[in-house]
Design a protein around this motif. Structure first.
Motif: not given
Length: 71
Positions: A1-8, A12-18, A27-40
């Motif tokens: 479903m996330l792939e169909a949304c174009g999210l691969k 956001i920041g250092g957090a990346q959907i694989s 963690n694409a480099g320097g991700a914070t918990s805030a980056d991961a939560i914003a991405l989610m």
């Protein structure tokens, strides 16, 4: 479903959907918990908009971290 949304590979920041498996956040480099939560939050928002589905997280948040309620 996330792939169909174009999210691969979406980042956001250092957090990346694989770019390989859209159900993982990397963690694409320097991700914070805030980056991961914003991405989610963004992934949940897009899934709701495109498929009218409310995604639930599979992780347990500790220390006061939590996702924003969807509006």
């Amino acid at each position: 479903m996330l792939e169909a949304c174009g999210l691969k590979g979406f980042q956001i920041g250092g957090a990346q959907i694989s770019p390989r498996h859209a159900n993982f956040i990397e963690n694409a480099g320097g991700a914070t918990s805030a980056d991961a939560i914003a991405l989610m939050n963004e992934a949940r928002r897009r899934a709701r908009e495109r498929f009218s589905v409310e995604l639930e997280h599979e992780v347990e948040f500790l220390g006061g971290l939590e996702l924003e309620p969807l509006r």
